[in-house]
Design a protein around this motif. Structure first.
Motif, PDB file in Angstrom:
ATOM      1  N   LEU A  76       0.868  -1.179   0.000  1.00  0.00           N
ATOM      2  CA  LEU A  76       0.000   0.000   0.000  1.00  0.00           C
ATOM      3  C   LEU A  76       0.904   1.228   0.000  1.00  0.00           C
ATOM      4  CD1 LEU A  76      -2.797   1.279   0.177  1.00  0.00           C
ATOM      5  CD2 LEU A  76      -2.696   1.025   2.664  1.00  0.00           C
ATOM      6  N   ASN A  77       1.204   1.738  -1.189  1.00  0.00           N
ATOM      7  CA  ASN A  77       2.171   2.830  -1.295  1.00  0.00           C
ATOM      8  C   ASN A  77       1.713   3.949  -2.216  1.00  0.00           C
ATOM      9  OD1 ASN A  77       2.373   1.481  -3.703  1.00  0.00           O
ATOM     10  ND2 ASN A  77       4.441   0.689  -3.332  1.00  0.00           N
ATOM     11  N   ASN A  78       0.445   3.926  -2.616  1.00  0.00           N
ATOM     12  CA  ASN A  78      -0.089   4.968  -3.490  1.00  0.00           C
ATOM     13  C   ASN A  78      -0.636   6.111  -2.637  1.00  0.00           C
ATOM     14  OD1 ASN A  78      -1.920   6.520  -5.174  1.00  0.00           O
ATOM     15  ND2 ASN A  78      -1.763   4.861  -6.671  1.00  0.00           N
ATOM     16  N   GLU A  79      -0.021   7.276  -2.760  1.00  0.00           N
ATOM     17  CA  GLU A  79      -0.404   8.417  -1.927  1.00  0.00           C
ATOM     18  C   GLU A  79      -1.848   8.846  -2.155  1.00  0.00           C
ATOM     19  OE1 GLU A  79       1.220   9.780   0.489  1.00  0.00           O
ATOM     20  OE2 GLU A  79       2.998   8.520   0.259  1.00  0.00           O
ATOM     21  N   ASP A  80      -2.307   8.795  -3.399  1.00  0.00           N
ATOM     22  CA  ASP A  80      -3.688   9.183  -3.692  1.00  0.00           C
ATOM     23  C   ASP A  80      -4.679   8.244  -3.018  1.00  0.00           C
ATOM     24  OD1 ASP A  80      -2.833  11.293  -5.245  1.00  0.00           O
ATOM     25  OD2 ASP A  80      -2.847  10.121  -7.114  1.00  0.00           O
ATOM     26  N   VAL A  81      -4.358   6.936  -3.030  1.00  0.00           N
ATOM     27  CA  VAL A  81      -5.237   5.957  -2.386  1.00  0.00           C
ATOM     28  C   VAL A  81      -5.238   6.148  -0.876  1.00  0.00           C
ATOM     29  CG1 VAL A  81      -5.649   3.501  -2.005  1.00  0.00           C
ATOM     30  CG2 VAL A  81      -4.895   4.298  -4.247  1.00  0.00           C
ATOM     31  N   ILE A  82      -4.058   6.373  -0.310  1.00  0.00           N
ATOM     32  CA  ILE A  82      -3.958   6.579   1.140  1.00  0.00           C
ATOM     33  C   ILE A  82      -4.782   7.803   1.563  1.00  0.00           C
ATOM     34  CG2 ILE A  82      -2.382   7.158   3.022  1.00  0.00           C
ATOM     35  CD1 ILE A  82      -0.221   5.542   1.565  1.00  0.00           C
ATOM     36  N   SER A 114      -4.274  -7.943  -8.281  1.00  0.00           N
ATOM     37  CA  SER A 114      -3.559  -6.687  -8.050  1.00  0.00           C
ATOM     38  C   SER A 114      -2.779  -6.765  -6.746  1.00  0.00           C
ATOM     39  CB  SER A 114      -4.557  -5.519  -7.984  1.00  0.00           C
ATOM     40  OG  SER A 114      -3.903  -4.317  -7.646  1.00  0.00           O
ATOM     41  N   ASN A 115      -1.492  -6.463  -6.794  1.00  0.00           N
ATOM     42  CA  ASN A 115      -0.667  -6.521  -5.585  1.00  0.00           C
ATOM     43  C   ASN A 115      -0.566  -5.176  -4.889  1.00  0.00           C
ATOM     44  OD1 ASN A 115       0.941  -5.170  -7.372  1.00  0.00           O
ATOM     45  ND2 ASN A 115       2.745  -6.487  -7.124  1.00  0.00           N
ATOM     46  N   THR A 116      -1.420  -4.231  -5.311  1.00  0.00           N
ATOM     47  CA  THR A 116      -1.503  -2.948  -4.624  1.00  0.00           C
ATOM     48  C   THR A 116      -2.953  -2.483  -4.634  1.00  0.00           C
ATOM     49  OG1 THR A 116      -0.606  -0.697  -4.517  1.00  0.00           O
ATOM     50  CG2 THR A 116      -1.111  -1.565  -6.694  1.00  0.00           C
ATOM     51  N   LEU A 117      -3.305  -1.636  -3.702  1.00  0.00           N
ATOM     52  CA  LEU A 117      -4.688  -1.164  -3.577  1.00  0.00           C
ATOM     53  C   LEU A 117      -4.892   0.074  -4.441  1.00  0.00           C
ATOM     54  CD1 LEU A 117      -7.456  -1.390  -2.234  1.00  0.00           C
ATOM     55  CD2 LEU A 117      -6.568  -0.054  -0.317  1.00  0.00           C
ATOM     56  N   THR A 118      -5.879  -0.001  -5.325  1.00  0.00           N
ATOM     57  CA  THR A 118      -6.237   1.139  -6.162  1.00  0.00           C
ATOM     58  C   THR A 118      -7.504   1.792  -5.599  1.00  0.00           C
ATOM     59  OG1 THR A 118      -7.646  -0.172  -7.625  1.00  0.00           O
ATOM     60  CG2 THR A 118      -5.299  -0.031  -8.180  1.00  0.00           C
ATOM     61  N   ILE A 119      -7.778   3.002  -6.064  1.00  0.00           N
ATOM     62  CA  ILE A 119      -9.000   3.687  -5.631  1.00  0.00           C
ATOM     63  C   ILE A 119     -10.228   2.886  -6.048  1.00  0.00           C
ATOM     64  CG2 ILE A 119     -10.425   5.757  -5.984  1.00  0.00           C
ATOM     65  CD1 ILE A 119      -7.901   7.405  -6.100  1.00  0.00           C
ATOM     66  N   GLU A 120     -10.170   2.243  -7.209  1.00  0.00           N
ATOM     67  CA  GLU A 120     -11.295   1.441  -7.699  1.00  0.00           C
ATOM     68  C   GLU A 120     -11.631   0.307  -6.725  1.00  0.00           C
ATOM     69  OE1 GLU A 120     -12.373  -1.611 -11.393  1.00  0.00           O
ATOM     70  OE2 GLU A 120     -10.428  -0.587 -11.326  1.00  0.00           O
TER      71      GLU A 120
END
Length: 370
Positions: A302-308, A344-350
């Motif tokens: 979990l490294n996407n600033e927008d998602v966080i 997906s190995n990361t969390l997206t906004i979707e």
């Protein structure tokens, strides 16, 4: 007997190459220690006719999954998920939401322990299915699950079983042996608890201890080993699915109330037959099995600033609606598992928004929320 230096962990699943002795004529008890009781002698030196001798020449520690299959499964992971969702949707009386939650549950596994929290575990309680029409529904669903998961165990909770079963391992000092319990399972063994046969009645002291053992496993992923004079806790990683008519008597944070479609309910026996036929395609069945194992063990970040930032904003809004911090933590776990289910190995906004939508709909179905 083991003929090489091997370190074995408690409840570990292994593969053994060796020789098995089944000769009933070898019923010869070696000379025993004079201090041993008759019971100890029998336990330490049982006849071959009763307990065969396994001479392990080579012990193989099983790998989690076939590494060579990872690229192939990941390349078609969404189509495999669609196949699995289609089957589960029909087996859950046409409930798409319940199918999504069950897929996430099947992928759950502990990835970190912190204090009393087991990050990654996701126990699930499915309720309000058509038990009046299909009394064996819980067993039918479990029968199907055994086709797609590697290790599983069905625990039927009746008043008699609750009072009489030995769920936690206990030390038998007369035989100087540890007697195994029902909850002594290897990691990633899916435990399905069937509460549909539970009636009211008197719970004994043993029944209360068994109840506490189940609660400890479901909520903290620990099993107590009873050594009579003291108890030791062993960590586990056992996904727990509870099937009950109403909310389980076992504390389980995620309850999914089935939204039964009348059409699916009326043709359910035919749906079971079709689902079994559908999985007779060997390639499809293998793909689903490998999908569940590979997606479960995939790395996640979990490294996407927008998602966080989106998560933080939603948390503030959700906390105003629901003060339960544990449910907010559960939502994060759901979002992680949902992402992994799509490869997906990361969390997206979707995927985050989809998890919030799922949880909102699930909560709206709970009794008293309408």
């Amino acid at each position: 007997m083991v003929y090489e230096d091997t370190c074995l962990k408690l409840n570990e699943t292994i593969e053994i190459i060796g020789f098995i002795s089944l000769d009933p004529h070898l019923n010869i008890i070696p000379e025993a220690d004079e201090t041993m009781t008759e019971a100890e002698i029998t336990i330490h030196h049982p006849p071959v006719s009763l307990i065969p001798r396994l001479h392990a020449i080579k012990i193989i520690h099983l790998v989690k999954h076939d590494l060579q299959a990872v690229p192939q499964i990941m390349s078609k992971i969404e189509s495999i998920r669609t196949d699995l969702h289609l089957i589960l949707n029909q087996l859950l009386f046409g409930d798409c939401l319940a199918a999504d939650y069950l897929i996430c549950h099947l992928l759950s596994s502990i990835y970190m322990r912190r204090d009393y929290f087991c990050l990654g575990t996701y126990p699930l309680n499915i309720t309000h299915f058509s038990l009046n029409k299909y009394k064996e529904y819980a067993k039918d669903l479990y029968k199907f699950l055994t086709l797609i998961i590697k290790k599983s165990h069905l625990l039927e909770i009746t008043l008699e079983n609750l009072n009489n079963l030995t769920l936690s391992p206990k030390k038998d000092y007369d035989c100087n042996r540890l007697t195994s319990g029902v909850l002594q399972l290897s990691n990633n063994t899916h435990l399905v608890i069937d509460e549909t046969g539970l009636n009211t009645g008197h719970i004994t002291q043993a029944g209360r201890e068994n109840y506490n053992s189940i609660c400890e496993l479901v909520n903290f992923q620990r099993v107590q080993y009873d050594f009579k004079y003291y108890k030791l806790e062993y960590e586990t990683d056992i996904p727990v699915l509870i099937l009950s008519e109403a909310k389980s008597f076992i504390p389980c944070q995620t309850q999914v109330v089935l939204k039964v479609e009348s059409e699916s309910e009326n043709v359910y026996p035919q749906i079971m037959e079709i689902a079994e036929q559908y999985l007779k395609d060997e390639n499809r069945l293998i793909n689903i099995r490998q999908y569940l194992e590979i997606a479960r063990d995939a790395k996640f970040e979990l490294n996407n600033e927008d998602v966080i930032k989106e998560i933080q904003n939603d948390f503030i809004r959700l906390r105003e609606i629901n003060k339960n911090v544990d449910q907010l933590h559960s939502l994060m776990v759901l979002a992680r598992l949902l992402s992994l289910s799509y490869g997906s190995n990361t969390l997206t906004i979707e995927y985050w928004k989809k998890a919030v939508q799922m949880e909102t709909e699930r909560l709206s179905r709970l009794p008293g929320k309408k």
